[in-house]
Design a protein around this motif. Structure first.
Motif, PDB file in Angstrom:
ATOM      1  N   VAL A   1       0.838  -1.201   0.000  1.00 16.14           N
ATOM      2  CA  VAL A   1       0.000   0.000   0.000  1.00 16.14           C
ATOM      3  C   VAL A   1       0.875   1.254   0.000  1.00 16.14           C
ATOM      4  O   VAL A   1       0.644   2.197  -0.769  1.00 16.14           O
ATOM      5  CB  VAL A   1      -0.950  -0.011   1.208  1.00 16.14           C
ATOM      6  N   VAL A   2       1.890   1.255   0.858  1.00 18.93           N
ATOM      7  CA  VAL A   2       2.813   2.392   0.922  1.00 18.93           C
ATOM      8  C   VAL A   2       3.551   2.556  -0.403  1.00 18.93           C
ATOM      9  O   VAL A   2       3.736   3.682  -0.895  1.00 18.93           O
ATOM     10  CB  VAL A   2       3.815   2.204   2.082  1.00 18.93           C
ATOM     11  N   LEU A   3       3.969   1.442  -0.997  1.00 12.26           N
ATOM     12  CA  LEU A   3       4.669   1.500  -2.286  1.00 12.26           C
ATOM     13  C   LEU A   3       3.766   2.080  -3.364  1.00 12.26           C
ATOM     14  O   LEU A   3       4.206   2.893  -4.191  1.00 12.26           O
ATOM     15  CB  LEU A   3       5.134   0.097  -2.683  1.00 12.26           C
ATOM     16  N   GLY A   4       2.489   1.683  -3.376  1.00 13.02           N
ATOM     17  CA  GLY A   4       1.560   2.217  -4.360  1.00 13.02           C
ATOM     18  C   GLY A   4       1.359   3.718  -4.217  1.00 13.02           C
ATOM     19  O   GLY A   4       1.384   4.455  -5.204  1.00 13.02           O
ATOM     20  N   ILE A   5       1.190   4.173  -2.973  1.00 16.84           N
ATOM     21  CA  ILE A   5       1.006   5.611  -2.728  1.00 16.84           C
ATOM     22  C   ILE A   5       2.268   6.389  -3.119  1.00 16.84           C
ATOM     23  O   ILE A   5       2.196   7.441  -3.776  1.00 16.84           O
ATOM     24  CB  ILE A   5       0.669   5.854  -1.245  1.00 16.84           C
ATOM     25  N   ALA A   6       3.430   5.860  -2.733  1.00 15.84           N
ATOM     26  CA  ALA A   6       4.694   6.541  -3.040  1.00 15.84           C
ATOM     27  C   ALA A   6       4.927   6.610  -4.550  1.00 15.84           C
ATOM     28  O   ALA A   6       5.410   7.634  -5.071  1.00 15.84           O
ATOM     29  CB  ALA A   6       5.852   5.814  -2.357  1.00 15.84           C
ATOM     30  N   THR A   7       4.569   5.557  -5.257  1.00 16.14           N
ATOM     31  CA  THR A   7       4.753   5.545  -6.710  1.00 16.14           C
ATOM     32  C   THR A   7       3.912   6.623  -7.372  1.00 16.14           C
ATOM     33  O   THR A   7       4.401   7.381  -8.224  1.00 16.14           O
ATOM     34  CB  THR A   7       4.369   4.164  -7.279  1.00 16.14           C
ATOM     35  N   GLU A   8       2.656   6.712  -6.975  1.00 16.75           N
ATOM     36  CA  GLU A   8       1.787   7.727  -7.574  1.00 16.75           C
ATOM     37  C   GLU A   8       2.251   9.132  -7.240  1.00 16.75           C
ATOM     38  O   GLU A   8       2.297  10.001  -8.108  1.00 16.75           O
ATOM     39  CB  GLU A   8       0.346   7.507  -7.092  1.00 16.75           C
TER      40      GLU A   8
END
Length: 296
Positions: free
Chosen positions: A75-82
């Motif tokens: 979840v953190v990786l997805g938010i950081a990517t966006e």
């Protein structure tokens, strides 16, 4: 005499394997449908999820705790990517966004190597790959389990997109970004949610593919298996991702068994690409993709 029972066995095995291809393709479709970005980093995200989970388990974490921790990390990786990669590149040409996700895939793989090392891991999720017999047809227990998981995930997505506010926002943004913006939807928030969902899909796919192939860095190349799925089904259709995965799985198995011996083997590695290329010549948008209409 032709063995129709064996044909059915091969076909069922191919269809069940194709469901796992669909899992990877769905991650592509979610991103592409809402933001127009072809997320080549989906394979690296799948690898990162599987490697994180198995590394935590090997360090003594209970199965459920490792699963929960990996879910939070994705979840953190997805938010950081966006927020850090895609948001600064809004309104850039599609090739720029594609190259950004391509570079991101190497960054994620490098981070996985830095955190967890490069050794190969075995991943046991407690499901045997031993076949069982149904009406004389042998079916893999693991393939059946993977198909059930993927089917459940797709059903949850269908309910999510139809009955939740966030899901309806996804659909609105996918249909028309400017209209969605005009009615007050916050596109960055929707895009962040989409990347979170893509991270969850990568986690599920990573666990299943890791259990099948072992958790190793070549696991990220499973993204290449999704390309003919997307071409056949359409880049902007979840239904297309499912149907395309089933078609690719069936084509590979049937070609391997019935056509491979004529060419000395190895045909299963490229048979799906031949089918995808043939469809491109007839219907470039795929079986379920929307045709692009440009007004001049």
């Amino acid at each position: 005499m032709f063995d129709y029972q064996f044909l059915l066995e091969v076909l069922i095995g191919g269809l069940l394997s194709g469901v796992m291809y669909s899992l990877v393709a769905i991650g592509f479709v979610l991103i592409y449908k809402t933001s127009g970005v072809l997320n080549f980093a989906q394979g690296a995200m799948l690898l990162f999820a599987a490697l994180t989970f198995v590394s935590l388990v090997e360090r003594g974490a209970p199965f459920l705790a490792a699963l929960a921790a990996t879910l939070v990390i994705m979840v953190v990786l997805g938010i950081a990517t966006e927020r850090l990669v895609l948001r600064p590149l809004v309104n850039q040409p599609p090739v720029t966004l594609f190259m950004a996700t391509l570079g991101l895939s190497y960054v994620i793989e490098g981070a996985a190597q830095l955190l967890w090392g490069t050794q190969v891991h075995g991943l046991d999720i407690g499901i045997s790959d031993a076949p069982f017999e149904v009406a004389g047809v042998l079916i893999s227990r693991f393939d059946l389990f993977a198909a059930a998981v993927a089917g459940s995930l797709v059903a949850l997505f269908a309910l999510f997109f139809r009955y939740t506010r966030t899901g309806l926002s996804f659909r609105a943004v996918a249909d028309d970004q400017f209209a969605a913006l005009a009615v007050g939807l916050r596109l960055p928030r929707v895009w962040a949610a989409v990347w979170i969902v893509a991270g969850i899909v990568a986690l599920v796919g990573g666990l299943l593919w890791g259990a099948r192939l072992g958790v190793q860095f070549s696991l990220s190349l499973v993204v290449l298996k999704a390309l003919p799925v997307l071409v056949l089904g359409g880049f902007d259709s979840i239904t297309g991702a499912i149907v395309g995965g089933l078609l690719v799985g069936a084509i590979e198995k049937l070609a391997e068994v019935y056509v491979g011996p004529l060419f000395g083997g190895g045909i299963e590695a490229w048979a799906a690409y031949v089918a995808a290329l043939a469809l491109l010549l007839i219907r470039p948008s795929g079986l379920f993709g929307q045709k692009l209409v440009e007004r001049v």
